[in-house]
Design an enzyme around this catalytic site. Structure first.
Site, PDB file in Angstrom:
ATOM      1  N   SER A 298      35.211  42.735  38.366  1.00 16.06           N
ATOM      2  CA  SER A 298      34.790  44.121  38.110  1.00 16.06           C
ATOM      3  C   SER A 298      35.903  44.848  37.370  1.00 16.06           C
ATOM      4  O   SER A 298      37.005  45.045  37.912  1.00 16.06           O
ATOM      5  CB  SER A 298      34.496  44.835  39.428  1.00 16.06           C
ATOM      6  OG  SER A 298      34.534  46.238  39.207  1.00 16.06           O
TER       7      SER A 298
ATOM      8  N   HIS B  45      31.703  42.229  35.157  1.00 14.78           N
ATOM      9  CA  HIS B  45      30.924  43.171  35.976  1.00 14.78           C
ATOM     10  C   HIS B  45      31.356  44.593  35.615  1.00 14.78           C
ATOM     11  O   HIS B  45      32.530  44.945  35.693  1.00 14.78           O
ATOM     12  CB  HIS B  45      31.190  42.890  37.454  1.00 14.78           C
ATOM     13  CG  HIS B  45      30.376  43.704  38.407  1.00 14.78           C
ATOM     14  ND1 HIS B  45      29.069  43.414  38.738  1.00 14.78           N
ATOM     15  CD2 HIS B  45      30.692  44.818  39.119  1.00 14.78           C
ATOM     16  CE1 HIS B  45      28.614  44.306  39.609  1.00 14.78           C
ATOM     17  NE2 HIS B  45      29.587  45.176  39.858  1.00 14.78           N
TER      18      HIS B  45
ATOM     19  N   ASP C 136      30.859  48.499  36.394  1.00 13.88           N
ATOM     20  CA  ASP C 136      30.386  49.452  37.403  1.00 13.88           C
ATOM     21  C   ASP C 136      30.168  50.823  36.783  1.00 13.88           C
ATOM     22  O   ASP C 136      31.123  51.536  36.481  1.00 13.88           O
ATOM     23  CB  ASP C 136      31.411  49.552  38.541  1.00 13.88           C
ATOM     24  CG  ASP C 136      31.367  48.343  39.448  1.00 13.88           C
ATOM     25  OD1 ASP C 136      30.267  48.006  39.931  1.00 13.88           O
ATOM     26  OD2 ASP C 136      32.427  47.713  39.651  1.00 13.88           O
TER      27      ASP C 136
ATOM     28  N   MET D  78      29.039  54.503  37.292  1.00 15.18           N
ATOM     29  CA  MET D  78      28.882  55.474  38.393  1.00 15.18           C
ATOM     30  C   MET D  78      28.666  56.858  37.812  1.00 15.18           C
ATOM     31  O   MET D  78      29.356  57.251  36.868  1.00 15.18           O
ATOM     32  CB  MET D  78      30.143  55.479  39.257  1.00 15.18           C
ATOM     33  CG  MET D  78      30.458  54.135  39.856  1.00 15.18           C
ATOM     34  SD  MET D  78      31.934  54.232  40.871  1.00 15.18           S
ATOM     35  CE  MET D  78      32.021  52.559  41.479  1.00 15.18           C
TER      36      MET D  78
ATOM     37  N   HIS E 295      26.153  47.131  36.534  1.00 15.03           N
ATOM     38  CA  HIS E 295      25.718  47.600  37.858  1.00 15.03           C
ATOM     39  C   HIS E 295      25.543  49.113  37.784  1.00 15.03           C
ATOM     40  O   HIS E 295      26.527  49.855  37.728  1.00 15.03           O
ATOM     41  CB  HIS E 295      26.810  47.188  38.864  1.00 15.03           C
ATOM     42  CG  HIS E 295      26.548  47.602  40.276  1.00 15.03           C
ATOM     43  ND1 HIS E 295      27.501  47.449  41.268  1.00 15.03           N
ATOM     44  CD2 HIS E 295      25.462  48.151  40.876  1.00 15.03           C
ATOM     45  CE1 HIS E 295      26.999  47.891  42.418  1.00 15.03           C
ATOM     46  NE2 HIS E 295      25.777  48.332  42.202  1.00 15.03           N
TER      47      HIS E 295
ATOM     48  N   MET F 245      25.054  52.351  39.252  1.00 14.10           N
ATOM     49  CA  MET F 245      25.087  53.188  40.465  1.00 14.10           C
ATOM     50  C   MET F 245      24.791  54.611  40.027  1.00 14.10           C
ATOM     51  O   MET F 245      25.678  55.475  39.961  1.00 14.10           O
ATOM     52  CB  MET F 245      26.450  53.051  41.141  1.00 14.10           C
ATOM     53  CG  MET F 245      26.601  51.734  41.884  1.00 14.10           C
ATOM     54  SD  MET F 245      28.296  51.354  42.304  1.00 14.10           S
ATOM     55  CE  MET F 245      28.835  50.639  40.758  1.00 14.10           C
TER      56      MET F 245
ATOM     57  N   MET G 144      25.351  44.696  48.535  1.00 11.23           N
ATOM     58  CA  MET G 144      26.628  45.418  48.602  1.00 11.23           C
ATOM     59  C   MET G 144      27.280  45.143  49.955  1.00 11.23           C
ATOM     60  O   MET G 144      26.650  45.298  51.002  1.00 11.23           O
ATOM     61  CB  MET G 144      26.403  46.933  48.465  1.00 11.23           C
ATOM     62  CG  MET G 144      25.961  47.415  47.094  1.00 11.23           C
ATOM     63  SD  MET G 144      27.069  47.024  45.730  1.00 11.23           S
ATOM     64  CE  MET G 144      28.614  47.766  46.258  1.00 11.23           C
TER      65      MET G 144
ATOM     66  N   ASP H 200      28.962  42.094  46.378  1.00 11.77           N
ATOM     67  CA  ASP H 200      29.897  43.020  45.720  1.00 11.77           C
ATOM     68  C   ASP H 200      30.567  43.916  46.761  1.00 11.77           C
ATOM     69  O   ASP H 200      29.886  44.650  47.471  1.00 11.77           O
ATOM     70  CB  ASP H 200      29.078  43.874  44.726  1.00 11.77           C
ATOM     71  CG  ASP H 200      29.927  44.812  43.888  1.00 11.77           C
ATOM     72  OD1 ASP H 200      31.160  44.826  44.035  1.00 11.77           O
ATOM     73  OD2 ASP H 200      29.320  45.541  43.070  1.00 11.77           O
TER      74      ASP H 200
END
Ligand code: DX5
Ligand code: ZN
Length: 232
Positions: free
Chosen positions: A10, A35, A37, A39, A68, A70, A141, A179
């Site tokens: 990540s 990966h 992330d 957000m 990913h 979020m 998660m 994760d």
């Protein structure tokens, strides 16, 4: 064909000022994915990275970009990230009510990406049922999403096992990704239960030698999985 456990470092834990070097390092070390992330400061308290970075990453690496999301509004975001060069898009079931979960998976596929659905630690695994036969990957998660460097929530491996058996019962075999708090000590727990892809933030990028750390996590996971397969 047998696929060994893959590591998805990540980049939330990478050095943002020398991202290119960090990506080259994990490529050489045998990472399976990058990966990313994303957000939004709403679904999770933190704000991280977005479409412009994914576009640059797509030019900088041949590794698949595992994005990913979020975010509270994944249906709005899917086309942007697909166009930016994501290889797989992961959405959170917690914000996709009713038909929206099925719709999100369909949209991701129509955009030409692999589709994954993620569950926060307290979301029942049965939430996956409407899409379990259609997704390419499920993301369990093992921390509350929002920050890297948290401790693995003990017992998360039980949720991996539950998803594997739910999927088997319906004749599906999505990849299972885990994760949060995954490192050399926790990777074997989830690999034993059927995890195929392990996200590692701090365990890789906060290590003195990230390449060596990545290989160590992969080896620990693979050996646990082999042992589990041998005793089946
Ligand atoms: C957490 C993110 C993770 C995080 C993992 O919300 O989804 O991908 O970066 O970091 P570690 O491996 O340090 O827990
Ligand atoms: Zn993540």
């Amino acid at each position: 064909m047998y696929q060994p456990v893959k590591i998805a470092p990540s980049i939330l834990s990478a050095d943002f000022l020398s991202m290119g070097n960090d990506i080259a390092c994990i490529e050489r070390a045998g990472a399976g994915y990058v990966h990313v992330d994303v957000m939004d400061g709403h679904f999770v308290p933190n704000l991280s990275m977005g479409v412009p970075l994914v576009k640059q990453l797509a030019k900088a690496t041949s590794l698949p970009l595992d994005v990913h999301l979020m975010v509270s509004n994944p249906l709005d975001q899917i086309p942007w990230f697909a166009q930016a060069g994501a290889s797989s898009l992961t959405v959170h079931a917690e914000v996709l009510y009713g038909d929206a979960l099925v719709q999100a998976v369909r949209m991701i596929h129509e955009a030409g990406c692999k589709a994954a659905v993620s569950l926060k630690p307290k979301t029942p695994v049965q939430t996956l049922l409407p899409v379990l036969g259609d997704v390419d990957m499920v993301l369990i998660m093992s921390v509350e999403p929002g920050f890297s460097g948290q401790s693995y929530i003990e017992g998360s491996e039980g949720r991996v096992a539950e998803v594997v058996s739910l999927a088997r019962a319906m004749g599906a075999s999505p990849l299972i990704q885990v994760d949060g708090g995954i490192g050399e000590a926790t990777a074997p727990k989830v690999a034993r239960e059927g995890a195929d892809v392990l996200v590692c933030g701090n365990a890789v990028f906060a290590a003195e030698d990230p390449a060596c750390a990545l290989r160590a996590v992969q080896a620990a996971a693979e050996s646990a999985r082999m042992q589990a397969l041998g005793s089946e």
